[in-house]
Scaffold this active site. Structure first.
Site, PDB file in Angstrom:
ATOM      1  N   HIS A 117      42.435   8.558  -9.546  1.00 26.84           N
ATOM      2  CA  HIS A 117      42.642   9.869 -10.174  1.00 26.84           C
ATOM      3  C   HIS A 117      41.410  10.309 -10.964  1.00 26.84           C
ATOM      4  O   HIS A 117      41.502  11.168 -11.838  1.00 26.84           O
ATOM      5  CB  HIS A 117      43.875   9.852 -11.094  1.00 26.84           C
ATOM      6  CG  HIS A 117      45.173   9.778 -10.342  1.00 26.84           C
ATOM      7  ND1 HIS A 117      46.388   9.574 -10.952  1.00 26.84           N
ATOM      8  CD2 HIS A 117      45.446   9.888  -9.011  1.00 26.84           C
ATOM      9  CE1 HIS A 117      47.354   9.553 -10.035  1.00 26.84           C
ATOM     10  NE2 HIS A 117      46.808   9.733  -8.850  1.00 26.84           N
ATOM     11  N   CYS A 125      29.783  20.392 -14.066  1.00 30.00           N
ATOM     12  CA  CYS A 125      29.702  21.825 -14.323  1.00 30.00           C
ATOM     13  C   CYS A 125      30.045  22.594 -13.059  1.00 30.00           C
ATOM     14  O   CYS A 125      29.400  22.403 -12.031  1.00 30.00           O
ATOM     15  CB  CYS A 125      28.297  22.184 -14.785  1.00 30.00           C
ATOM     16  SG  CYS A 125      28.078  23.975 -14.920  1.00 30.00           S
ATOM     17  N   CYS A 128      26.630  25.061 -12.130  1.00 28.96           N
ATOM     18  CA  CYS A 128      25.386  24.568 -11.512  1.00 28.96           C
ATOM     19  C   CYS A 128      25.534  23.195 -10.883  1.00 28.96           C
ATOM     20  O   CYS A 128      24.602  22.686 -10.274  1.00 28.96           O
ATOM     21  CB  CYS A 128      24.253  24.559 -12.534  1.00 28.96           C
ATOM     22  SG  CYS A 128      24.439  23.286 -13.814  1.00 28.96           S
TER      23      CYS A 128
HETATM   24 ZN   LIG Z   1      25.892  24.145 -15.454  1.00 30.41          ZN
END
Ligand SMILES: [Zn+2]
Length: 244
Positions: A117, A125, A128
């Site tokens: 899990h 992120c 990006c």
């Molecule tokens: Zn980022």
């Protein structure tokens, strides 16, 4: 007595693969989110634990996660985690497959840990793609309610599996491979209710392996287990180590 029987099974039936669920961490003070009195009984998982909710309002989801992340990082491995690490060190456990995201198996010294899990070790992120270590996420959380990516400013998402997300394919493949190759699967602290993880003992049994279960409360596999101990992981597993 049953701890001695389990010790005997582990000695006889190698390799042994361990599958752990929330019950192995409750003695570290981490509540079982899925229990009738647990988190998901109080908070709507669709509102706080789903990937849709995170995409819609990540700051709101972090307001829910932030205190939980600090609870997980403050928790310490308990005697069950330490016993499993000891069994691996003695060459009696090949790997631990865990549903837990709390990193406690690794902190107890287990080396072969498959986190099906995901875990709180990293956060990614969505903007990006940068991956951030837990330490950095904690630093960001010390200054804000939600951790914004230092590179692009988007709110990062912990690399734990949210409702509505697929399980990490590499971990799942490895877990199934381990289950098929196990002469003994030892289930600890899981009610075996959440698929596809609940299907792992089936793989072991179909390949001719045996099943042992240490769990408080019943599981759907109880009738097919070679040995079943209704007890606390933190008491049973150290007794097994002592009996070996
Ligand atoms: Zn980022």
């Amino acid at each position: 007595m049953s701890a001695e029987r389990l010790a005997g099974l582990i000695r006889e039936r190698q390799p042994c693969v361990v599958l752990t669920g929330a019950g192995v961490s409750t003695e570290s003070g981490i509540p079982d989110f899925r229990s009738p009195t647990g988190l998901w009984a109080q908070f709507d998982p669709l509102e706080f634990g789903s990937i849709e909710a995170f995409r819609r309002d990540p700051v709101r989801v972090w307001s829910f996660y932030k205190p939980r992340v600090s609870m997980l990082t403050d928790a310490e491995p308990n005697p069950a985690h330490l016993a499993l690490a000891e069994l691996e060190q003695r060459g009696l456990v090949e790997a631990v497959v865990t549903q837990n995201i709390d990193l406690l198996h690794g902190r107890a010294g287990s080396r072969e840990v498959v986190e099906v899990h995901g875990s709180i070790r990293t956060a990614t992120c969505p903007g990006c793609g940068a991956r951030h270590e837990l330490e950095q996420v904690l630093e960001l959380l010390a200054e804000a309610d939600a951790p914004a990516c230092p590179a692009c400013g988007e709110i990062v998402k912990p690399d734990v599996v949210f409702f509505g997300e697929l399980l990490p394919p590499e971990a799942i493949d490895r877990a199934y491979e381990l289950a098929r190759g196990a002469a003994l699967m030892l289930v600890v602290g899981s009610a075996l209710e959440v698929y596809p993880i609940a299907g792992l003992p089936e793989e072991t049994l179909a390949a001719g392996g045996k099943l042992a279960i240490v769990n408080r409360g019943p599981t759907p596999y109880d009738g097919r287990a070679n040995l079943r101990i209704d007890g606390s992981a933190g008491e049973v597993l150290p007794a097994v180590v002592a009996a070996l």
